[in-house]
Design an enzyme around this catalytic site. Sequence first.
Site, short mmCIF file in Angstrom:
data_model
loop_
_atom_site.label_atom_id
_atom_site.label_comp_id
_atom_site.label_asym_id
_atom_site.label_seq_id
_atom_site.Cartn_x
_atom_site.Cartn_y
_atom_site.Cartn_z
N PRO A 1 -45.77 25.65 -27.40
CA PRO A 1 -45.51 24.26 -26.98
C PRO A 1 -44.18 24.18 -26.25
CG PRO A 1 -46.01 24.40 -29.33
CD PRO A 1 -45.79 25.80 -28.83
N GLU A 2 -44.20 23.52 -25.11
CA GLU A 2 -42.97 23.34 -24.34
C GLU A 2 -42.25 22.09 -24.83
OE1 GLU A 2 -41.75 25.40 -21.93
OE2 GLU A 2 -43.32 26.76 -22.60
N ASN B 1 -13.49 24.61 -43.27
CA ASN B 1 -12.23 24.92 -43.95
C ASN B 1 -12.40 25.30 -45.42
OD1 ASN B 1 -9.45 25.25 -43.62
ND2 ASN B 1 -9.04 23.29 -44.63
N ARG C 1 -5.18 23.65 -39.89
CA ARG C 1 -5.91 23.31 -41.11
C ARG C 1 -5.14 23.77 -42.33
NH1 ARG C 1 -11.13 21.87 -39.98
NH2 ARG C 1 -10.85 20.73 -41.92
N LYS D 1 -36.92 23.83 -27.29
CA LYS D 1 -38.27 23.95 -27.85
C LYS D 1 -38.27 23.92 -29.36
CE LYS D 1 -39.64 26.66 -23.88
NZ LYS D 1 -39.94 28.01 -23.42
#
Length: 327
Positions: free
Chosen positions: A2-3, A224, A303, A50
């Site tokens: 299926p496209e 993190n 962080r 797809k």
Amino acid sequence: MPEGPSVRKFHLLTSPFVGQVVAKAGGSSRKINVKDLNALRLQDSQVHGKNLYLAFTAAEDPLGPTAEETVLPREAASGESAPAQEGLAQVCASHTRPQDEELQELQHSRSEASDAAEGPGNWLRFHFGMFGSIRANEFSRANKANKRGDWKDPTPRLVLHFESGGFLVFYNCRIHWCSSPRADPASDILSVEFHRGQALDALRAPNPICCTLLDQKYFSGLGNIIKNEILYQAKIHPLTQGSLLTLTDLERLLDCAVQFSSDWLHSKLHGKRLHPQIYQKEQCPLGHAVMKGTFGPPRGFKRLTWWCPQCQPLVLPGNGDPSLCRE
Ligand SMILES: [Zn+2]
């Protein structure tokens, strides 16, 4: 196969079920444990290329991330949405004055708060084969006899019965958990297509290991909390340069990353809370005092990082000076 347009049609079939809770899951898929989907809420449905992506969350988890939150932390981790951190100097916990730390805490509170909702992704990726399809509220019936003359209906890979009474049936597709619809499967720590060789090459760079781990180009889905926890598990100091670590150390770190993320995903899908060993802790599980610092590229996103100096000794290069994260 299926496209795109067919997959978009499949997407339309799933949309009415977004927000509903899975009452019963079944099907022949052995790539995932279909029983894991019982009692989960279908949170989002997206099409990329797809592939169809469905997000699930624990139905009874009031702290569960919204569809929006599952997207935002990843952008934060890649540094795109952190202009406030611009210009902040790299600091080590040992050099940090209390008032600086308070300021950084404040500036990072938004991103750290989102860590709680971050975690590994909780998306199912559906890749449709040549005869792949989705049916809503009906099963596919045999339209001709097989070679033995039996009129045997196709076997669904996955059937999701929802509390509303409706159901979705998935045929001839490959189904895997993944971190995010936008993740490249080769760099997605939750994907079966995760490329260990590519990840090891990235970790071997002469860059602090805590910065490499957050590079979404190589470790999509790694945030993190995972960074802090797996560095503790692997007994590696966050500022150790990857180039100074042995291949065995790096392999162990990768094993920890993959195992920790899939364990976290599993407990998250069952509405259980994560119990970190080092993240936001004052003591490690062995009772040692934990250090805290803010690390990141000189002009990038910093962080908060926690580590135990006894369990995670720093491996220094010849000049004894840990270098900054590269940009
Ligand atoms: Zn310790």
